[in-house]
Structure formats: structure tokens, C-alpha cells
Design an enzyme around this catalytic site. Structure first.
Site, PDB file in Angstrom:
ATOM      1  N   ASP A 205       0.827  -1.215   0.000  1.00  0.00           N
ATOM      2  CA  ASP A 205       0.000   0.000   0.000  1.00  0.00           C
ATOM      3  C   ASP A 205       0.863   1.269   0.000  1.00  0.00           C
ATOM      4  O   ASP A 205       0.366   2.366  -0.271  1.00  0.00           O
ATOM      5  CB  ASP A 205      -0.966   0.020   1.194  1.00  0.00           C
ATOM      6  CG  ASP A 205      -0.286  -0.089   2.556  1.00  0.00           C
ATOM      7  OD1 ASP A 205       0.947  -0.176   2.611  1.00  0.00           O
ATOM      8  OD2 ASP A 205      -1.024  -0.080   3.573  1.00  0.00           O
TER       9      ASP A 205
ATOM     10  N   TYR B   6      12.319   2.905  -0.765  1.00  0.00           N
ATOM     11  CA  TYR B   6      11.672   1.583  -0.817  1.00  0.00           C
ATOM     12  C   TYR B   6      10.350   1.660  -1.575  1.00  0.00           C
ATOM     13  O   TYR B   6      10.129   0.898  -2.531  1.00  0.00           O
ATOM     14  CB  TYR B   6      11.430   1.038   0.606  1.00  0.00           C
ATOM     15  CG  TYR B   6      10.391  -0.070   0.638  1.00  0.00           C
ATOM     16  CD1 TYR B   6      10.656  -1.307   0.057  1.00  0.00           C
ATOM     17  CD2 TYR B   6       9.131   0.134   1.220  1.00  0.00           C
ATOM     18  CE1 TYR B   6       9.698  -2.321   0.067  1.00  0.00           C
ATOM     19  CE2 TYR B   6       8.180  -0.877   1.235  1.00  0.00           C
ATOM     20  CZ  TYR B   6       8.462  -2.096   0.655  1.00  0.00           C
ATOM     21  OH  TYR B   6       7.516  -3.090   0.648  1.00  0.00           O
TER      22      TYR B   6
HETATM   23  P1  NAD Z   1      11.411  -9.850   3.757  1.00  0.00           P
HETATM   24  O1  NAD Z   1      12.455  -8.797   3.732  1.00  0.00           O
HETATM   25  O2  NAD Z   1      11.090 -10.519   5.052  1.00  0.00           O
HETATM   26  O3  NAD Z   1      11.801 -11.028   2.736  1.00  0.00           O
HETATM   27  C1  NAD Z   1      12.336 -10.764   1.465  1.00  0.00           C
HETATM   28  C2  NAD Z   1      12.940 -12.070   0.934  1.00  0.00           C
HETATM   29  O4  NAD Z   1      13.453 -11.802  -0.383  1.00  0.00           O
HETATM   30  C3  NAD Z   1      14.112 -12.597   1.770  1.00  0.00           C
HETATM   31  O5  NAD Z   1      13.987 -13.980   1.958  1.00  0.00           O
HETATM   32  C4  NAD Z   1      15.345 -12.275   0.916  1.00  0.00           C
HETATM   33  O6  NAD Z   1      16.404 -13.179   1.111  1.00  0.00           O
HETATM   34  C5  NAD Z   1      14.757 -12.346  -0.478  1.00  0.00           C
HETATM   35  N1  NAD Z   1      15.513 -11.554  -1.443  1.00  0.00           N
HETATM   36  C6  NAD Z   1      15.937 -10.264  -1.321  1.00  0.00           C
HETATM   37  N2  NAD Z   1      16.617  -9.881  -2.422  1.00  0.00           N
HETATM   38  C7  NAD Z   1      16.614 -10.951  -3.266  1.00  0.00           C
HETATM   39  C8  NAD Z   1      17.129 -11.160  -4.570  1.00  0.00           C
HETATM   40  N3  NAD Z   1      17.811 -10.193  -5.232  1.00  0.00           N
HETATM   41  N4  NAD Z   1      16.937 -12.355  -5.154  1.00  0.00           N
HETATM   42  C9  NAD Z   1      16.263 -13.352  -4.507  1.00  0.00           C
HETATM   43  N5  NAD Z   1      15.759 -13.189  -3.265  1.00  0.00           N
HETATM   44  C10 NAD Z   1      15.924 -12.008  -2.656  1.00  0.00           C
HETATM   45  O7  NAD Z   1      10.133  -9.188   3.106  1.00  0.00           O
HETATM   46  P2  NAD Z   1       8.571  -9.450   3.422  1.00  0.00           P
HETATM   47  O8  NAD Z   1       8.144  -8.547   4.503  1.00  0.00           O
HETATM   48  O9  NAD Z   1       8.348 -10.902   3.497  1.00  0.00           O
HETATM   49  O10 NAD Z   1       7.929  -8.881   2.067  1.00  0.00           O
HETATM   50  C11 NAD Z   1       7.743  -9.730   0.941  1.00  0.00           C
HETATM   51  C12 NAD Z   1       7.092  -8.930  -0.170  1.00  0.00           C
HETATM   52  O11 NAD Z   1       5.841  -8.423   0.286  1.00  0.00           O
HETATM   53  C13 NAD Z   1       7.901  -7.708  -0.613  1.00  0.00           C
HETATM   54  O12 NAD Z   1       7.799  -7.605  -2.021  1.00  0.00           O
HETATM   55  C14 NAD Z   1       7.212  -6.530   0.069  1.00  0.00           C
HETATM   56  O13 NAD Z   1       7.357  -5.355  -0.681  1.00  0.00           O
HETATM   57  C15 NAD Z   1       5.776  -7.016   0.094  1.00  0.00           C
HETATM   58  N6  NAD Z   1       4.933  -6.470   1.174  1.00  0.00           N
HETATM   59  C16 NAD Z   1       5.349  -6.557   2.484  1.00  0.00           C
HETATM   60  C17 NAD Z   1       4.504  -6.091   3.498  1.00  0.00           C
HETATM   61  C18 NAD Z   1       4.893  -6.200   4.955  1.00  0.00           C
HETATM   62  O14 NAD Z   1       4.167  -5.713   5.815  1.00  0.00           O
HETATM   63  N7  NAD Z   1       5.997  -6.845   5.304  1.00  0.00           N
HETATM   64  C19 NAD Z   1       3.276  -5.520   3.168  1.00  0.00           C
HETATM   65  C20 NAD Z   1       2.899  -5.447   1.816  1.00  0.00           C
HETATM   66  C21 NAD Z   1       3.734  -5.937   0.829  1.00  0.00           C
HETATM   67  O1  TDX Z   2      11.410   0.888  15.960  1.00  0.00           O
HETATM   68  C1  TDX Z   2      10.492   1.344  15.271  1.00  0.00           C
HETATM   69  N1  TDX Z   2       9.651   2.268  15.815  1.00  0.00           N
HETATM   70  C2  TDX Z   2       8.611   2.809  15.139  1.00  0.00           C
HETATM   71  O2  TDX Z   2       7.873   3.652  15.685  1.00  0.00           O
HETATM   72  C3  TDX Z   2      10.249   0.913  13.907  1.00  0.00           C
HETATM   73  C4  TDX Z   2      11.164  -0.106  13.255  1.00  0.00           C
HETATM   74  C5  TDX Z   2       9.179   1.448  13.223  1.00  0.00           C
HETATM   75  N2  TDX Z   2       8.390   2.387  13.817  1.00  0.00           N
HETATM   76  C6  TDX Z   2       7.208   2.896  13.074  1.00  0.00           C
HETATM   77  C7  TDX Z   2       7.429   3.303  11.645  1.00  0.00           C
HETATM   78  C8  TDX Z   2       6.097   2.961  10.993  1.00  0.00           C
HETATM   79  O3  TDX Z   2       5.169   4.008  11.187  1.00  0.00           O
HETATM   80  O4  TDX Z   2       6.302   1.784  13.017  1.00  0.00           O
HETATM   81  C9  TDX Z   2       5.606   1.747  11.766  1.00  0.00           C
HETATM   82  C10 TDX Z   2       5.870   0.422  11.067  1.00  0.00           C
HETATM   83  O5  TDX Z   2       7.235   0.408  10.699  1.00  0.00           O
HETATM   84  P1  TDX Z   2       7.889  -0.777   9.826  1.00  0.00           P
HETATM   85  O6  TDX Z   2       7.717  -2.062  10.550  1.00  0.00           O
HETATM   86  O7  TDX Z   2       9.253  -0.354   9.449  1.00  0.00           O
HETATM   87  O8  TDX Z   2       6.895  -0.861   8.582  1.00  0.00           O
HETATM   88  P2  TDX Z   2       6.486   0.190   7.425  1.00  0.00           P
HETATM   89  O9  TDX Z   2       7.537   1.205   7.216  1.00  0.00           O
HETATM   90  O10 TDX Z   2       5.100   0.634   7.720  1.00  0.00           O
HETATM   91  O11 TDX Z   2       6.509  -0.801   6.161  1.00  0.00           O
HETATM   92  C11 TDX Z   2       5.969  -2.141   6.275  1.00  0.00           C
HETATM   93  O12 TDX Z   2       4.695  -2.236   5.700  1.00  0.00           O
HETATM   94  C12 TDX Z   2       4.606  -2.101   4.302  1.00  0.00           C
HETATM   95  C13 TDX Z   2       6.898  -3.159   5.618  1.00  0.00           C
HETATM   96  O13 TDX Z   2       8.195  -3.061   6.200  1.00  0.00           O
HETATM   97  C14 TDX Z   2       6.967  -2.943   4.131  1.00  0.00           C
HETATM   98  O14 TDX Z   2       7.753  -3.952   3.517  1.00  0.00           O
HETATM   99  C15 TDX Z   2       5.563  -3.010   3.568  1.00  0.00           C
HETATM  100  O15 TDX Z   2       5.592  -2.677   2.221  1.00  0.00           O
END
Ligand code: NAD
Ligand code: TDX
Length: 334
Positions: A123, A150
């Protein structure tokens, strides 16, 4: 058998998705392509590996490898990314390389071999909403206005997928999901950082005034949504995924402190993230109406409790990295 290539399947959401598919769809053979960066962990998928799930350690930017693996599969679900906003502010280059060049490499191969492709996005491509709590939410027609390196790299990769759908007939869908929580998330992220800070005798860290709002969804609900879109979504469409879980960071932190038996004020306010998005909120009506998807984890507090228990009972997964993750934050005064 259906053959599924899952990029980034050793990371947080990818590993949960691989577990979800192997539990619910035994007809699927999964190949995980993962570079095992600092965010990937073989232990996240160790129990899955066997006749139906295999791991290939490699880079999504490696053209010949990607070409070979895409040729051998039926469908691709693309999670692999550099995913942490704070890291992208310190060093944007890996985000440009993996998120943009890596996605380009995959969609070139998926177009060449006419393979079904699903782009997992965020999002955050929509930037932020100006007023928390006024009911305004992102929809699939909201303008792309990314704020950080990012989110700009994810927005760029979505744009490439859209262009490949239109120009080259790529059989693709896109999902943009809100903030996930649950097991396997890296301890650099907000919820696991605070839980593991408390478990390791450190104080939780809240950025700025703590009023920034995130829309939380359990990672299992995200996995189910991706499967529904992959198998029943309309080609060329974008689906927003969210579970109406908007909460301020301060409220989430106070809930963690309460569950973990800590005083409500036992945390530090630290330097805010530059360009920090104020508020995210997702309108998932299209996903609910078209595909009948519904979140199962509707009680955030019990989902959070289970997540805390996971970090408590899996300390070997994060203890080794904890000092270096916190040292990196300290260097940045966060
Ligand atoms: P993460 O950082 O936990 O995992 C990313 C994975 O990708 C890791 O296993 C890493 O080793 C692998 N990776 C990184 N670079 C690579 C490369 N060049 N080639 C092959 N593998 C590679 O991320 P996540 O939180 O699991 O997010 C996964 C996907 O979901 C991402 O595309 C992110 O943008 C999306 N997303 C995440 C969230 C969230 O809240 N975490 C929300 C919405 C969308
Ligand atoms: O120590 C902290 N204290 C704090 O207040 C950290 C690490 C974050 N924050 C705040 C920043 C954000 O408002 O908390 C919120 C969440 O932070 P993150 O976990 O870094 O997530 P965010 O930046 O919202 O992004 C996440 O959601 C969307 C994922 O990391 C992304 O990969 C995804 O796309």
C-alpha cells in the site's frame, strides 16, 4: 501437479505463503528462489523442504537462472524484495537493483514463456493519507505517490508489470497489501523489534509522536488473498488487500507492553524516520466482492499474543542478530 515458483520464499511473507500453499494445496509443487539475504532464513522453510518444496539459492537479477526456472514452472508469485524503509533511507541501491531490475528480469522471462505472474506489492506505493481516522482509504484507482526509496522502488516495479501486461500480454495480477504481522518477520520491523527489545531487556522505541497509523493484517490472511488472486483473479487487475486493522503505532506498542506485563510508559521516543508516512488504510471491497475473500484473524489482540509467543519460543531465530540490528539503529539514533 501445478508448478509454482515463489521468489523470496525464505522471507517473512514468502515463507508463510509457502507453508499456506503446501498445507492447503497438496497438488502444488513449490520452487523457492531466494538469495538468502540478511532477511531470508532457511529455518523459515526447513520443515517444508522435501518432495513438494525445494529451495534454489539465487538472485532474481540473475537472468539465465531466472530464465531457466521460469521456463520450468506454471506460475510465479513474486515476493523477493528489499523490504525495509529505514534501510532504503541509508542505502537505496539494493532496492533499485532487486526491486526494479529483479522484477524486470522476472517479467521478461514470464512474458517469453507465457507464464502466469503475480506481483506482491504494498500500500506504500500510494504515499500516505493526510488525516488518520476520517474514513478515507486507498483503492486500486488511488494515485501512486511513493515517499521513500523503498516505496518508490516498489511503485516502479508495479509500473513495469502494468506496462508488460499492456505491451507484451503478460498474464499478470498485482496485489497491494497493508502492514503484515505474524511469525517469521525480521526483527528490524516495528512489531518484532519491540517484542524482542522487551525479551532482551531493552526498551521499545517509538518514532516521533507515535501517532502514525498502520493498517495491520495477519500474514495468513495475506497468503489466502494472494492464492485467491493467483487462481481466480482477473488478468491485468490490481487488488488491494487489507483487514480494516488501522491503529496508531503508540496504541500497538501499548498493547504489546500490556500483553508482556510491562508498564504502559516503558518505552523511549526516538528520532523520527525522515519522510515518515502518516497514515495507511486499505479499501479491500473489490477483493471481498469479486473473490469472496474474508480475513480470518479479526481479533488483533489475540493475533498479537500468538506472535509474541512465537518470538518467545523461537529465540534461537533472532538472538544472534539482535545486537547488530540494534547497533545499526543506534548509529542512526533510532
Ligand atoms: P522480507 O524482507 O522478510 O523477505 C524478502 C525475501 O526476499 C528474503 O527472503 C530475501 O532473502 C529475499 N531476497 C531479497 N533480495 C533478493 C534477490 N535479489 N533475489 C532473490 N531473493 C531475494 O520481506 P517481506 O516482509 O516478506 O515482504 C515480501 C514482499 O511483500 C515484498 O515484495 C514486500 O514489498 C511485500 N509487502 C510486504 C509487506 C509487509 O508488511 N511486510 C506488506 C505489503 C507488501
Ligand atoms: O522501531 C520502530 N519504531 C517505530 O515507531 C520501527 C522499526 C518502526 N516504527 C514505526 C514506523 C512505521 O510508522 O512503526 C511503523 C511500522 O514500521 P515498519 O515495521 O518499518 O513498517 P512500514 O515502514 O510501515 O513498512 C511495512 O509495511 C509495508 C513493511 O516493512 C513494508 O515492507 C511493507 O511494504
Amino acid at each position: 501437479m501445478v508448478r509454482l515458483l515463489v521468489t523470496g520464499g525464505a522471507g517473512f511473507i514468502g515463507a508463510n505463503f509457502a507453508a499456506y500453499v503446501s498445507q492447503c494445496h497438496s497438488e502444488v509443487e513449490i520452487t523457492i528462489l531466494d538469495k538468502l539475504t540478511y532477511a531470508g532464513n532457511r529455518d523459515n522453510i526447513a520443515k517444508l523442504l522435501g518432495s513438494h518444496v525445494r529451495l534454489i539459492v539465487g538472485d532474481i537479477c540473475d537472468g539465465p537462472l531466472v530464465d531457466k526456472l521460469v521456463c520450468q514452472t506454471d506460475m510465479v508469485v513474486h515476493f523477493a524484495a528489499e523490504s525495509h524503509n529505514d534501510n532504503s533511507l541509508r542505502n537505496p541501491w539494493p532496492f533499485i537493483q532487486t526491486n526494479i531490475v529483479g522484477t524486470y528480469t522476472l517479467i521478461q522471462a514470464a512474458s517469453k514463456y507465457h507464464k502466469r505472474f503475480h506481483q506482491v506489492s504494498t500500500d506504500e506505493v500510494y504515499g500516505d493519507l493526510p488525516i488518520p481516522g476520517n474514513g478515507e482509504k486507498f483503492t486500486a484507482t488511488s494515485a501512486y505517490q511513493p515517499s521513500s526509496p523503498y516505496s518508490a522502488s516498489k511503485a516502479s516495479s508495479d509500473m513495469l508489470v502494468r506496462a508488460w501486461i499492456r505491451s507484451f500480454g503478460l498474464q499478470a495480477t498485482i496485489s497491494n497489501c497493508s502492514n503484515n504481522y505474524g511469525p517469521y518477520q525480521h526483527i528490524e520491523k516495528f512489531i518484532p523489534r519491540q517484542i524482542t527489545n522487551i525479551l532482551s531487556g531493552r526498551r521499545p522505541k517509538l518514532y516521533g509522536n507515535g501517532n502514525n497509523v498502520r493498517d495491520w493484517i495477519h500474514v495468513s490472511d495475506h497468503s489466502a488473498a494472494i492464492w485467491d488472486i493467483l487462481t481466480r483473479g482477473r488478468i491485468g487487475e490490481t487488488y488491494l488487500v487489507g483487514a480494516d486493522g488501522e491503529m496508531s503505532n503508540r496504541a500497538v506498542l501499548e498493547m504489546i507492553l500490556k500483553i508482556m506485563g510491562q508498564p504502559q510508559d516503558a518505552y523511549d521516543i526516538v528520532k523520527d524516520r525522515p519522510g515518515h508516512d502518516l497514515c495507511y488504510a486499505i479499501d479491500a471491497t473489490k477483493l471481498r466482492n469479486e473473490l469472496g475473500w474474508r480475513p480470518q484473524y479479526t481479533d488483533f489482540q489475540s493475533g498479537l499474543q500468538a506472535t509474541i509467543n512465537w518470538y518467545l519460543t523461537h529465540q534461537e531465530r533472532w538472538q544472534e542478530d539482535k545486537n547488530s540490528v540494534e547497533e545499526a539503529y543506534t548509529r542512526n539514533s533510532q
